[in-house]
Design an enzyme around this catalytic site. Sequence first.
Site, PDB file in Angstrom:
ATOM      1  CE  LYS A  21       6.320  20.089  -6.721  1.00  0.00           C
ATOM      2  NZ  LYS A  21       5.399  19.069  -6.223  1.00  0.00           N
ATOM      3  CD  GLU A  38      13.221   6.517  -9.821  1.00  0.00           C
ATOM      4  OE1 GLU A  38      13.704   7.481  -9.377  1.00  0.00           O
ATOM      5  OE2 GLU A  38      13.098   4.976  -9.291  1.00  0.00           O
ATOM      6  N   GLY A  89       2.881  16.128  -6.891  1.00  0.00           N
ATOM      7  CA  GLY A  89       3.002  15.371  -8.392  1.00  0.00           C
ATOM      8  C   GLY A  89       1.798  14.396  -8.977  1.00  0.00           C
ATOM      9  NE  ARG A  90       0.482  11.669  -2.740  1.00  0.00           N
ATOM     10  CZ  ARG A  90       1.126  12.414  -2.481  1.00  0.00           C
ATOM     11  NH1 ARG A  90       2.377  12.146  -2.672  1.00  0.00           N
ATOM     12  NH2 ARG A  90       1.515  12.706  -1.266  1.00  0.00           N
ATOM     13  CD  GLU A  96       3.669   8.764  -3.688  1.00  0.00           C
ATOM     14  OE1 GLU A  96       5.038   8.449  -3.557  1.00  0.00           O
ATOM     15  OE2 GLU A  96       3.005   9.496  -4.580  1.00  0.00           O
ATOM     16  CG  HIS A 144     -12.460 -15.440 -15.605  1.00  0.00           C
ATOM     17  ND1 HIS A 144     -12.962 -16.470 -16.160  1.00  0.00           N
ATOM     18  CD2 HIS A 144     -12.492 -14.536 -16.248  1.00  0.00           C
ATOM     19  CE1 HIS A 144     -14.102 -16.111 -17.235  1.00  0.00           C
ATOM     20  NE2 HIS A 144     -15.039 -14.669 -16.769  1.00  0.00           N
ATOM     21  CE  LYS A 151      12.504   9.286  -3.414  1.00  0.00           C
ATOM     22  NZ  LYS A 151      12.255  10.749  -3.832  1.00  0.00           N
TER      23      LYS A 151
HETATM   24  C1  G6Q Z   1       3.722  12.174  -6.064  1.00  0.00           C
HETATM   25  C2  G6Q Z   1       4.858  11.983  -5.442  1.00  0.00           C
HETATM   26  C3  G6Q Z   1       6.398  11.368  -6.644  1.00  0.00           C
HETATM   27  C4  G6Q Z   1       7.360  12.072  -7.840  1.00  0.00           C
HETATM   28  C5  G6Q Z   1       8.904  10.694  -8.929  1.00  0.00           C
HETATM   29  C6  G6Q Z   1       8.574  12.499  -9.770  1.00  0.00           C
HETATM   30  O1  G6Q Z   1       3.138  12.714  -5.488  1.00  0.00           O
HETATM   31  O2  G6Q Z   1       5.681  13.115  -5.314  1.00  0.00           O
HETATM   32  O3  G6Q Z   1       5.441  10.588  -7.338  1.00  0.00           O
HETATM   33  O4  G6Q Z   1       6.200  12.585  -8.445  1.00  0.00           O
HETATM   34  O5  G6Q Z   1       9.314  10.936  -7.327  1.00  0.00           O
HETATM   35  O6  G6Q Z   1       8.621  13.307  -8.796  1.00  0.00           O
HETATM   36  P1  G6Q Z   1       9.481  13.855 -10.581  1.00  0.00           P
HETATM   37  O7  G6Q Z   1       8.276  15.042 -11.072  1.00  0.00           O
HETATM   38  O8  G6Q Z   1       9.956  15.595  -9.591  1.00  0.00           O
HETATM   39  O9  G6Q Z   1      10.999  13.832 -11.207  1.00  0.00           O
END
Ligand code: G6Q
Length: 549
Positions: free
Chosen positions: A206, A212, A267-268, A353, A384, A512
């Site tokens: 986003k 990462e 994002g989620r 989250e 198990h 972070k």
């Molecule tokens: C979700 C969070 C988080 C996000 C990641 C990736 O709701 O905001 O999990 O999706 O940190 O972020 P980017 O899509 O900006 O790389």
Amino acid sequence: MTRFSASPSIPQLQQHWRQMADVQMQDLFASDPQRFERFSLEACGILLDYSKNRIRDETLGLLGQLAEERQLPTWIQRMFSGEAINNTEQRAVLHVALRNDPAQPIRVNGEDVMPGVERVLGQMERLSEAIRNGSWSGHGGQRITDVVNIGIGGSNLGPLMVCEALRPYWQSGLRLHFVSNVDGTHLSETLRPLKAETTLFIVASKTFTTQETLSNAFSARAWLLDQLHDEQAVAAHFIAISTNRAKVEAFGIDSNHMLEFWDWVGGRYSLWSAIGFPIAVAIGMDRFRQLLAGARCMDQHFRQAPLAANMPVILALLGIWYSNFAGASSQAILPYDQYLRYLPDYLQQADMESNGKSVTRDGEAVDYPTGPIIWGSAGTDGQHAYYQLIHQGGHLIPCDFIAPVNSHNELGDQHLKLISNFLAQPEALMRGKSAEQARAELEAAGVSGERLELLARHKTFPGNRPSNSLMFDRLTPEVLGSLIALYEHKIFVQGVLWGLNSYDQWGVELGKELANRILPELRGEPGQGRHDSSTQGLIRHFLQHRQSD
Ligand code: G6Q
């Protein structure tokens, strides 16, 4: 708005829990032959049986009263109408617009977002079709066989979970891979068997600033150029999904190969947006639209059904019953479907989250438990392993059991065996086994005396442990869409009742920031501040034992 703990129905619910704590669910079933009919409902292809809970009509009445006191119906309207209910980030929360009927406008700051949603869906269709039918070719003209999604968190877990869940619908000859971890092992092991000429990368971020994702994207680019020796190749092998066009262009990805989405998609909650592009590549756009249709069905149910017959609301209220009145601190998600094996991970992020917070949307510290710990895995493996604790441990762990009536892979009678376990576990959790039953079984097996007494104590199950069971006909895109939306709305309802903003995630920032401060030190550069002696000692150990290349 009054705080959750000061809501008028809270003392009544506390009192009611004291009455219910020792009530045996088995007795409730014995005294009411209609209990299953009364405490189950169907919506959008999903049957929810919530009769194996420590509830009576009065319980649901009081919980419903709490939902009204917390103004849930108004909050539902506020979300669907595009209000900026994510107050700390001043954003609307509109994943529901991504699966809305395009003829029904939803406005953000006066502008209808639906034409933009449809435009991106059209773009996704063109690009995914091109990849699937081979008209999109790699730099050397070869057909794409492997698509690697690079993203993390919300830009990984949703598409990963859905792609795995819908594997029976994948186009043959096309394989999807997901790389998220900044640990170079993830990318290296994923790329090892792949060929650059036939590999396409989707960089999903986003913000397009995530450490990462950007690190993996640059390494993927280097891997590609190492094999193809031509900068021009990047255009044919990279697609970006982002809200940040400038950063995408700076990376070198052709802006015609960028799919956009918007800041009102969290994002989620983004798998319904362009972030779901890998899903469209895997299963085709028609089926992606079926996924959206399934979610839309649940959205409509959630908006229209009365609270007492509203599936997401019921799941949410039951969760609150156990978290806030019975002292449960976790919730297990137990899909009896191997294709749903990433669902617990996905819901872990979606729920923890969103509601893992201890300050209300108005900034007040909470004095009540909020989001539970979400965990679990696909049945029957857990039986198990950790089910021991669910059955006989000291924690109260409400469980959601989830299963399809029909399997994509029946294999002899294996599906019947799977479902017999899916049905047996909730029954066993509820029934338990009394000391007398355990003793009688031991006696029948010829055990006696002290050994009988000792073993009887170990073989006793307290029972009366609550669970929900969810069943659907078969795991299709449509049903999966409904199932995900069901949990999304459950999380929303709980956030509303607890007075939280479920759509920000400030809690992920501190780690972070500190990692960014430590990174230069690991490169041997001077530190930007003092650490505690533990962190300092670990850094020293790392540097002393680091092998130079
Ligand atoms: C979700 C969070 C988080 C996000 C990641 C990736 O709701 O905001 O999990 O999706 O940190 O972020 P980017 O899509 O900006 O790389």
